[in-house]
Design a protein around this motif. Structure first.
Motif, mmCIF file in Angstrom:
data_model
loop_
_atom_site.group_PDB
_atom_site.id
_atom_site.type_symbol
_atom_site.label_atom_id
_atom_site.label_comp_id
_atom_site.label_asym_id
_atom_site.label_seq_id
_atom_site.Cartn_x
_atom_site.Cartn_y
_atom_site.Cartn_z
ATOM 1 N N GLU A 7 -27.670 -62.610 -5.244
ATOM 2 C CA GLU A 7 -28.008 -62.521 -6.663
ATOM 3 C C GLU A 7 -28.547 -61.141 -7.007
ATOM 4 N N ARG A 8 -29.332 -60.548 -6.112
ATOM 5 C CA ARG A 8 -29.924 -59.241 -6.388
ATOM 6 C C ARG A 8 -28.870 -58.152 -6.482
ATOM 7 N N ILE A 9 -27.940 -58.117 -5.534
ATOM 8 C CA ILE A 9 -26.913 -57.077 -5.596
ATOM 9 C C ILE A 9 -25.954 -57.330 -6.759
ATOM 10 N N SER A 10 -25.773 -58.593 -7.133
ATOM 11 C CA SER A 10 -24.923 -58.915 -8.279
ATOM 12 C C SER A 10 -25.562 -58.430 -9.572
ATOM 13 N N MET A 11 -26.899 -58.587 -9.671
ATOM 14 C CA MET A 11 -27.624 -58.071 -10.833
ATOM 15 C C MET A 11 -27.454 -56.558 -10.944
ATOM 16 N N ILE A 12 -27.602 -55.867 -9.823
ATOM 17 C CA ILE A 12 -27.501 -54.410 -9.810
ATOM 18 C C ILE A 12 -26.090 -53.979 -10.220
ATOM 19 N N PHE A 13 -25.085 -54.672 -9.701
ATOM 20 C CA PHE A 13 -23.698 -54.342 -10.045
ATOM 21 C C PHE A 13 -23.457 -54.507 -11.547
ATOM 22 N N LEU A 14 -23.851 -55.652 -12.100
ATOM 23 C CA LEU A 14 -23.617 -55.921 -13.515
ATOM 24 C C LEU A 14 -24.422 -54.975 -14.391
ATOM 25 N N GLU A 15 -25.653 -54.679 -13.990
ATOM 26 C CA GLU A 15 -26.469 -53.704 -14.738
ATOM 27 C C GLU A 15 -25.781 -52.349 -14.744
ATOM 28 N N GLY A 16 -25.208 -51.945 -13.594
ATOM 29 C CA GLY A 16 -24.497 -50.676 -13.521
ATOM 30 C C GLY A 16 -23.306 -50.636 -14.455
ATOM 31 N N VAL A 17 -22.560 -51.732 -14.526
ATOM 32 C CA VAL A 17 -21.389 -51.805 -15.412
ATOM 33 C C VAL A 17 -21.817 -51.689 -16.875
ATOM 34 N N ILE A 18 -22.891 -52.402 -17.232
ATOM 35 C CA ILE A 18 -23.371 -52.388 -18.623
ATOM 36 C C ILE A 18 -23.792 -50.980 -19.045
ATOM 37 N N LEU A 19 -24.628 -50.340 -18.218
ATOM 38 C CA LEU A 19 -25.135 -49.026 -18.590
ATOM 39 C C LEU A 19 -24.083 -47.934 -18.440
ATOM 40 N N LEU A 20 -23.109 -48.134 -17.556
ATOM 41 C CA LEU A 20 -22.015 -47.163 -17.457
ATOM 42 C C LEU A 20 -21.231 -47.138 -18.766
ATOM 43 N N PHE A 59 -22.043 -64.640 -10.109
ATOM 44 C CA PHE A 59 -22.393 -64.474 -11.519
ATOM 45 C C PHE A 59 -22.818 -65.818 -12.097
ATOM 46 N N ASN A 60 -24.118 -65.966 -12.285
ATOM 47 C CA ASN A 60 -24.680 -67.172 -12.868
ATOM 48 C C ASN A 60 -25.724 -66.769 -13.902
ATOM 49 N N LYS A 61 -26.443 -67.744 -14.443
ATOM 50 C CA LYS A 61 -27.428 -67.449 -15.485
ATOM 51 C C LYS A 61 -28.523 -66.508 -14.987
ATOM 52 N N THR A 62 -28.956 -66.719 -13.747
ATOM 53 C CA THR A 62 -30.009 -65.872 -13.190
ATOM 54 C C THR A 62 -29.539 -64.429 -13.077
ATOM 55 N N VAL A 63 -28.313 -64.232 -12.604
ATOM 56 C CA VAL A 63 -27.759 -62.889 -12.431
ATOM 57 C C VAL A 63 -27.585 -62.199 -13.788
ATOM 58 N N ILE A 64 -27.045 -62.911 -14.749
ATOM 59 C CA ILE A 64 -26.826 -62.318 -16.077
ATOM 60 C C ILE A 64 -28.153 -61.938 -16.730
ATOM 61 N N ARG A 65 -29.122 -62.848 -16.641
ATOM 62 C CA ARG A 65 -30.441 -62.539 -17.216
ATOM 63 C C ARG A 65 -31.080 -61.353 -16.501
ATOM 64 N N GLY A 66 -30.953 -61.318 -15.180
ATOM 65 C CA GLY A 66 -31.518 -60.212 -14.419
ATOM 66 C C GLY A 66 -30.853 -58.888 -14.756
ATOM 67 N N ALA A 67 -29.531 -58.900 -14.911
ATOM 68 C CA ALA A 67 -28.801 -57.680 -15.247
ATOM 69 C C ALA A 67 -29.211 -57.154 -16.614
ATOM 70 N N LEU A 68 -29.377 -58.057 -17.578
ATOM 71 C CA LEU A 68 -29.810 -57.641 -18.911
ATOM 72 C C LEU A 68 -31.238 -57.086 -18.869
ATOM 73 N N GLY A 69 -32.100 -57.731 -18.074
ATOM 74 C CA GLY A 69 -33.463 -57.239 -17.931
ATOM 75 C C GLY A 69 -33.502 -55.860 -17.288
#
Length: 360
Positions: free
Chosen positions: A73-86, A193-203
């Motif tokens: 979940e942690r690396i998934s959050m980082i990946f999704l956060e990277g995609v969003i900010l990229l 990719f679940n609710k926790t990952v999406i919320r973490g990525a947005l945070g």
């Protein structure tokens, strides 16, 4: 041309980064793949002329480590956060988003994250009172005894790690870092990719909008006396996060770096990232981790959160007076961020801001 002073400053920042790397290991992030993030940072900053380097950032590590229940979940959050900010950086939307959020909410989010850092430090000390307590005492004493403001955090992190490590050896209370050697190589990881990952990525995305503004500008404008393109900084750190997370590595984000005060700040920052990449790629960080207890960084987290981050950012967020509308927005954002996460805190702040403007 690099000077000896550039080299010494770069080495000093590397020493400062090592405990952050050990902190990343406690959350299950792999060190060897993280070397790719530092190489991307060195190449990106060098090509785009960004003087603010990327490295282990306590705020991002803490948020990802506490919101994610597993390494996946942690690396998934980082990946999704990277995609969003990229996407934000490539479209040049960073200044637009910053303008929409406003400085009150941005500073309040950072203050809320500071509270989270302090809470994690207290939890570490409670888990291992002798080692964590020694780390906190050493950190607080060093911070207040260091006269030069530019050296305070550097000496603080070195002293608290050194003192707590010695205490753990003397009392035989060291809990070695549990490192999975099988993950210390470049192997593509399965993301979730679940609710926790999406919320973490947005945070994490909300947090790093604030961090890029604060840390990027401090290193560039205050220390290096130059301007910085925050879209470029965001692009570099986002690509680094995407690549490292795909292989199980830790996030690397903008930091307040002493390399900004070097004679050649850009070259010194690039050199720092190259040295860190070499340390990680050779597995040296894992070897160091065998002699450093998990709770050694507790003191630094407490100082960074409770003494540095909260007072500065809270004062900026609440500068409109106790009963002023900005202070209400800032107070709500800071509180919700500390309880939930920066993204929810940002939404709460924006909602309160909208209601105040509508009713006013």
């Amino acid at each position: 041309m690099l000077t000896m002073q550039d080299l010494l400053v770069a080495i000093g920042v590397v020493i400062n980064a090592l405990p952050g790397g050990l902190y990343a290991l406690t959350f299950g992030f792999a060190s060897v793949p993280t070397a790719a993030g530092f190489i991307i940072g060195a190449v990106g900053c060098g090509l785009l002329g960004v003087v603010t380097p990327i490295s282990f950032q306590a705020e991002t590590l803490t948020l990802a480590g506490t919101m994610g229940r597993t390494v996946q979940e942690r690396i998934s959050m980082i990946f999704l956060e990277g995609v969003i900010l990229l996407a934000v950086g490539l479209m040049g939307l960073f200044k637009v988003i910053v303008g929409f959020i406003g400085p009150v909410i941005t500073n309040a989010m950072m203050a809320g994250v500071g509270i989270v850092l302090a809470r994690v430090a207290v939890e570490m000390a409670a888990r291992n009172p002798f080692v964590g307590g020694a780390s906190i005492l050493a950190a607080v004493a060093t911070y207040y005894l260091t006269a030069n403001p530019a050296d305070k955090l550097v000496y603080t992190i070195v002293s608290c790690v050194a003192v707590s490590s010695l205490v753990s050896v003397f009392l035989n209370r060291r809990q070695p870092l549990a490192v999975d050697a099988s993950r210390e190589r470049f192997v593509l990881q399965k993301l979730a990719f679940n609710k926790t990952v999406i919320r973490g990525a947005l945070g994490l995305s909300a947090l790093n909008v604030g961090a890029n503004i604060a840390f990027g500008n401090i290193t560039a404008q205050t220390l290096a006396k130059t301007e910085i393109n925050l879209d470029h900084l965001t692009i570099i750190s986002s690509i680094a996060d995407i690549v490292t997370s795909l292989f199980g590595g830790a996030p690397v984000q903008a930091i307040i770096s002493a390399t900004g005060a070097a004679p050649h700040p850009l070259a010194a920052g690039v050199l720092m990232m190259v040295i860190m990449a070499a340390i990680l790629a050779t597995g040296l960080l894992v070897k160091i981790g065998k002699y450093v207890p998990n709770e050694s960084i507790a003191g630094f987290l407490l100082v960074l959160g409770a003494i540095v981050t909260v007072p500065i950012n809270a004062s900026l967020a609440l500068s409109g007076g106790i009963e002023g509308p900005d202070s209400i927005v800032g107070g709500v954002t800071m509180t919700v961020t500390a309880i939930a996460d920066p993204f929810i805190g940002m939404l709460a702040g924006l909602l309160v801001k909208f209601l105040i403007n509508s009713l006013g």
